[in-house]
Design an enzyme around this catalytic site. Structure first.
Site, PDB file in Angstrom:
ATOM      1  CE  LYS A  76      -3.900   1.878   3.065  1.00  0.00           C
ATOM      2  NZ  LYS A  76      -4.494   1.648   4.174  1.00  0.00           N
ATOM      3  CB  SER A 151      -8.000   3.660   3.289  1.00  0.00           C
ATOM      4  OG  SER A 151      -6.979   2.874   4.032  1.00  0.00           O
ATOM      5  CB  SER A 175      -8.138   0.520   6.085  1.00  0.00           C
ATOM      6  OG  SER A 175      -8.741   1.678   5.797  1.00  0.00           O
TER       7      SER A 175
END
Ligand code: GLN
Length: 474
Positions: A76, A151, A175
């Site tokens: 990420k 997210s 997330s």
């Protein structure tokens, strides 16, 4: 090349020389290229990954490869990798190059895993749909008109569409679990402190946890085992080692499971999501496990507690992005104040600005006690009540999300509606306990439904065991 479910299948084929690390990397690179429209990656380390693959193929030949040889992973865009860009998918850090490597990333590299690229996310991890990114929205591979969750949306879709074998995401309030549920894969948020936060761009430090996306329980377990544990670079990291996960044994034991009744009585929960939970309850009961209904009215307070505390922490953590130290500096700068003001206004997206303002408000002298202190007390109450349940029960089960993946744009104009997507995930974040999301079916639109299982702190292996049993993998 086939879509490998588990790393041990890859490693078997490596041994039989049916594949090589290089052919694996090329396979994922092709999938990344073919799925460009999903917008999962913001940067692909193609040449570098190929070079590393060749080097590891050589090591394999000489029997010198690490235990994760053949594992190709993505990170990420909140995790640092030395001399590579990291931006939190924010304009304020566009072009910024990291000087360090996150401990979790380093530990995978040390075992000869290969990092293939940097994945799109909601700006600084703030969002539930991956629509708050400076690089644009990520799309769900099952239905391109729908969100992948957030997210860590890019990281989830990358595993969903076989653009890498596993991804490292971050989970502050859901997330990893929520996008795992929306994309039909496995997502683990370990116990807070289990994995070092060194090299993770901070959002809310007392909640932030690195999490793991995988297709199988085994891959999740082996990755956790590799990256968890004490790290001198993060004073809050826990020293408990993670035992190797042994998949056998669950079926011989009878467990006590609690489910939270609110999931079945709340009006906002999709009927098919409720049915999936009921199905799991029946299955467990049918196999002799005891399953009890619990009312947990404190669930109503978990979401406001989460949003007050995380915005407060975010407002201080993000004060470092000021135009002076990192990333973007406004061209309209005339003095110190205008530099701060313009750089931050131009650099941060709308949701991040909203949270910084909310967080600054709850920390302001006049409102500190009414909001921040109160939320801290609420956190303690929720934690004590949750711990008490987990003294009596082995697991708490609840849907990961109230609904399946929603349409792009559906909640974009209503932040409160968007925050509701985190209704069931924030409890584990507020309390720091581990939680996993596993796919347990799909709705009438063929969209995946996730089941969330929580356990006591540091009991991740127990989560893996029940997940394995519920997924009935071989
Ligand atoms: N959706 C939640 C939020 O916006 C959770 C985010 C996260 O876990 N990073 O804060």
């Amino acid at each position: 090349m086939k879509n490998y479910h588990r790393l041990d299948e890859i490693q078997n084929d490596l041994k039989l020389q049916k594949v090589s690390c290089l052919s694996l990397v090329n396979h994922y690179l092709k999938n990344i290229e073919d799925n460009k429209h999903l917008n999962a990656f913001v940067e692909v380390f193609d040449e570098e990954a190929k070079e590393r693959a060749k080097a590891i193929d050589l090591k394999l030949k000489n029997n010198q490869a690490g235990k994760l040889a053949g594992l190709i992973f993505g990170i990420k865009d909140l995790l640092c990798y030395q001399y590579h860009q990291v931006s939190g998918s924010s304009n304020i850090l566009k072009g910024f190059e990291s000087q360090i490597t996150a401990t979790a990333v380093q530990r995978l590299l040390d075992e000869d895993a290969i990092v293939i690229g940097r994945q799109n996310c909601d700006e600084f991890g703030m969002g539930s749909s991956n629509e708050n990114s400076a690089y644009g929205s990520v799309k769900n591979a099952i239905d391109n008109s729908r969100v992948p969750g957030g997210s860590s949306g890019g990281s989830a879709v990358a595993v969903q569409a076989d653009m890498c074998q596993i991804s490292l995401g971050t989970d502050t309030g859901g997330s990893v679990r929520q996008p795992a549920a929306f994309t039909g894969i496995v997502g683990l948020k370990p116990t807070y402190s289990r994995i070092s936060r060194w090299g993770l761009l901070a959002y809310a430090s007392s909640f932030d946890t690195i999490g793991i996306f995988s297709k199988s329980i085994e891959d999740n377990a082996i990755v956790l085992q590799t990256i968890a544990g004490k790290d001198e670079m993060d004073g809050t990291s826990a020293s408990q080692p993670v035992q190797a996960f042994v998949s056998k044994g669950f079926e011989e034991r009878k467990f006590k499971v609690a489910y939270l009744n609110e999931a079945l009585t709340s009006s906002g929960v999709q009927e098919e999501v409720k049915s999936a939970l009921k199905g799991t309850i029946e299955k467990l009961k049918g196999n002799g496990h005891s399953v009890e209904k619990l009312d947990f009215p404190l669930l109503d307070y978990a979401l406001p507690t989460y949003y007050i505390l995380t915005t407060a922490e975010a407002s201080t953590n993000l004060s470092r992005y000021d135009g002076a130290h990192y990333g973007h500096r406004s061209k309209d700068t005339t003095d110190l104040e205008s530099m701060y003001k313009f750089s931050r206004t131009e650099g941060f997206g709308e949701e991040v600005q909203r949270r910084i303002m909310l967080g600054t408000f709850v920390l302001s002298a006049d409102y500190y006690d009414a909001y921040f202190t109160k939320a801290q007390k609420a956190r303690q109450v929720i934690k004590e009540a949750t711990d008490k349940i987990l003294e009596e029960f082995d697991f708490i089960i609840i849907p990961t999300t109230p609904t399946t993946a929603f349409k792009l744009g559906q909640h974009q104009d209503n932040p409160l509606e968007m925050y509701m997507a985190d209704l069931f995930t924030v409890q584990a974040s507020v309390t720091g306990i581990p939680a996993i999301s596993i796919p347990v079916g799909s709705d009438s639109n063929n969209l995946p439904i996730g089941l969330q299982i929580m356990s006591g702190a540091f009991d991740e292996n127990k989560l893996f065991a029940i997940s394995k049993y519920l997924l009935k993998e071989d």
